[in-house]
Design an enzyme around this catalytic site. Structure first.
Site, PDB file in Angstrom:
ATOM      1  N   ASP A 114       0.857  -1.196  -0.101  1.00  0.00           N
ATOM      2  CA  ASP A 114       0.053   0.090   0.011  1.00  0.00           C
ATOM      3  C   ASP A 114       0.920   1.205   0.111  1.00  0.00           C
ATOM      4  OD1 ASP A 114      -2.745   1.110   0.146  1.00  0.00           O
ATOM      5  OD2 ASP A 114      -2.055   1.743   2.411  1.00  0.00           O
ATOM      6  N   PHE A 163     -10.153  -0.123  -0.742  1.00  0.00           N
ATOM      7  CA  PHE A 163      -9.913  -0.774   0.454  1.00  0.00           C
ATOM      8  C   PHE A 163     -10.493  -2.244   0.192  1.00  0.00           C
ATOM      9  CE2 PHE A 163      -9.794  -2.664   4.810  1.00  0.00           C
ATOM     10  CZ  PHE A 163      -8.318  -2.199   5.091  1.00  0.00           C
ATOM     11  N   VAL A 164      -9.532  -3.292   0.184  1.00  0.00           N
ATOM     12  CA  VAL A 164      -9.906  -4.644  -0.055  1.00  0.00           C
ATOM     13  C   VAL A 164      -9.920  -5.658   1.093  1.00  0.00           C
ATOM     14  CG1 VAL A 164      -9.637  -4.581  -2.766  1.00  0.00           C
ATOM     15  CG2 VAL A 164      -7.618  -5.117  -1.106  1.00  0.00           C
ATOM     16  N   ASP A 170      -7.539  -8.000   5.790  1.00  0.00           N
ATOM     17  CA  ASP A 170      -8.605  -7.494   7.074  1.00  0.00           C
ATOM     18  C   ASP A 170      -9.011  -6.150   6.957  1.00  0.00           C
ATOM     19  OD1 ASP A 170      -6.307  -6.710   8.208  1.00  0.00           O
ATOM     20  OD2 ASP A 170      -7.522  -6.415   9.968  1.00  0.00           O
ATOM     21  N   ARG A 176     -10.840 -11.860   6.926  1.00  0.00           N
ATOM     22  CA  ARG A 176      -9.788 -12.775   6.350  1.00  0.00           C
ATOM     23  C   ARG A 176     -10.295 -14.169   6.025  1.00  0.00           C
ATOM     24  NH1 ARG A 176      -5.216  -9.967   8.508  1.00  0.00           N
ATOM     25  NH2 ARG A 176      -5.275  -9.131  10.582  1.00  0.00           N
TER      26      ARG A 176
HETATM   27  P1  IMP Z   1       1.780   0.017   4.068  1.00  0.00           P
HETATM   28  O1  IMP Z   1       2.502  -0.163   5.146  1.00  0.00           O
HETATM   29  O2  IMP Z   1       0.969   1.189   4.015  1.00  0.00           O
HETATM   30  O3  IMP Z   1       2.046  -0.411   2.821  1.00  0.00           O
HETATM   31  O4  IMP Z   1       0.473  -0.853   4.561  1.00  0.00           O
HETATM   32  C1  IMP Z   1       0.817  -2.249   4.449  1.00  0.00           C
HETATM   33  C2  IMP Z   1      -0.493  -3.146   5.385  1.00  0.00           C
HETATM   34  O5  IMP Z   1      -1.625  -2.491   5.593  1.00  0.00           O
HETATM   35  C3  IMP Z   1      -0.842  -4.490   4.669  1.00  0.00           C
HETATM   36  O6  IMP Z   1       0.046  -5.539   5.081  1.00  0.00           O
HETATM   37  C4  IMP Z   1      -2.172  -4.608   5.151  1.00  0.00           C
HETATM   38  O7  IMP Z   1      -2.169  -5.409   6.462  1.00  0.00           O
HETATM   39  C5  IMP Z   1      -2.799  -3.234   5.199  1.00  0.00           C
HETATM   40  N1  IMP Z   1      -3.590  -2.831   4.104  1.00  0.00           N
HETATM   41  C6  IMP Z   1      -3.143  -2.099   3.166  1.00  0.00           C
HETATM   42  N2  IMP Z   1      -3.991  -1.880   2.231  1.00  0.00           N
HETATM   43  C7  IMP Z   1      -5.076  -2.554   2.476  1.00  0.00           C
HETATM   44  C8  IMP Z   1      -6.320  -2.928   2.026  1.00  0.00           C
HETATM   45  O8  IMP Z   1      -6.763  -2.471   1.171  1.00  0.00           O
HETATM   46  N3  IMP Z   1      -7.153  -3.868   2.472  1.00  0.00           N
HETATM   47  C9  IMP Z   1      -6.777  -4.498   3.946  1.00  0.00           C
HETATM   48  N4  IMP Z   1      -5.388  -4.260   4.568  1.00  0.00           N
HETATM   49  C10 IMP Z   1      -4.776  -3.297   3.818  1.00  0.00           C
HETATM   50 MG    MG Z   2      -4.057  -5.790   7.889  1.00  0.00          MG
END
Ligand code: IMP
Ligand code: MG
Length: 190
Positions: A114, A163-164, A170, A176
């Protein structure tokens, strides 16, 4: 819609990747991983590291398609709380013993890239250890939200900025168990 998840299905706006597509995706990614490690044989061991908890379904499916000796480990990092946006604060809640990591070729399995904050921290963590190599395999990639540059070696599918949930992912620890990737109805978190 999957018939056995009648309760949870109500919260899903749209199915992005159904069960059949996930099977094909897993086979494709596993074959890319196999091709890579066939071309670049590991010297000591291949250590497949799942990031808890989002990677569980993808991890268990993908290792069943890797026809090579490997070991598995898990790490747990926390950045989100119960919100849908990354806080940027990453806390390691479970790591791996240094002896296990020593000279291992590490393949990280993550659910989604993300902002990239979680994965850049995780990759830095492994680079401080005496590992032979670190590669990254993510089920999903959300390029519109990248804030930190992270290189993905093996990617399942690019998804839009929505948001998926499901197949390990989750919202507030729920969904999940869904067997597909779906877009969560925004009214549930807005
Ligand atoms: P980042 O540090 O912003 O890249 O976030 C990574 C973590 O956020 C992932 O391992 C997911 O657990 C959670 N995450 C990010 N986007 C989503 C989404 O669309 N759905 C569910 N979890 C998400
Ligand atoms: Mg998560």
């Amino acid at each position: 819609m999957s018939t056995i998840f009648t309760e949870l299905n109500k919260d899903i706006e749209e199915i992005l990747i159904d069960e059949t597509e996930l099977c094909a995706l897993v086979e494709r990614v596993a074959s890319d991983v196999t091709a890579y490690y066939t071309e670049h044989p590991v010297k000591k061991k291949l250590l497949v590291v799942g990031i808890l908890k989002g990677s569980i379904q993808f991890m268990s499916d993908i290792i069943r398609h890797l026809d090579m000796p490997l070991e598995i480990e898990f790490i747990k990092v926390s950045s989100y709380g119960n919100s849908t946006k990354s806080s940027g604060n990453i806390v390691f809640k479970l790591g791996i013993d240094d002896e296990v990591l020593k000279d291992a070729d590490v393949l990280i399995i993550e659910d989604i890239l993300d902002s990239g904050r979680t994965l850049s921290n995780v990759i830095e963590y492994f680079k401080t250890k005496s590992v032979a190599s670190v590669k990254l395999c993510t089920l999903l990639d959300k390029p519109e939200r990248h804030a930190v540059k992270v290189h993905i070696d093996f990617c399942g599918q690019v998804v839009p900025d929505k948001f998926v949930v499901g197949y390990g992912l989750d919202f507030a620890e729920k969904y999940r168990n869904l067997p597909y990737i779906g877009v969560l109805r925004p009214e549930l978190y807005e």
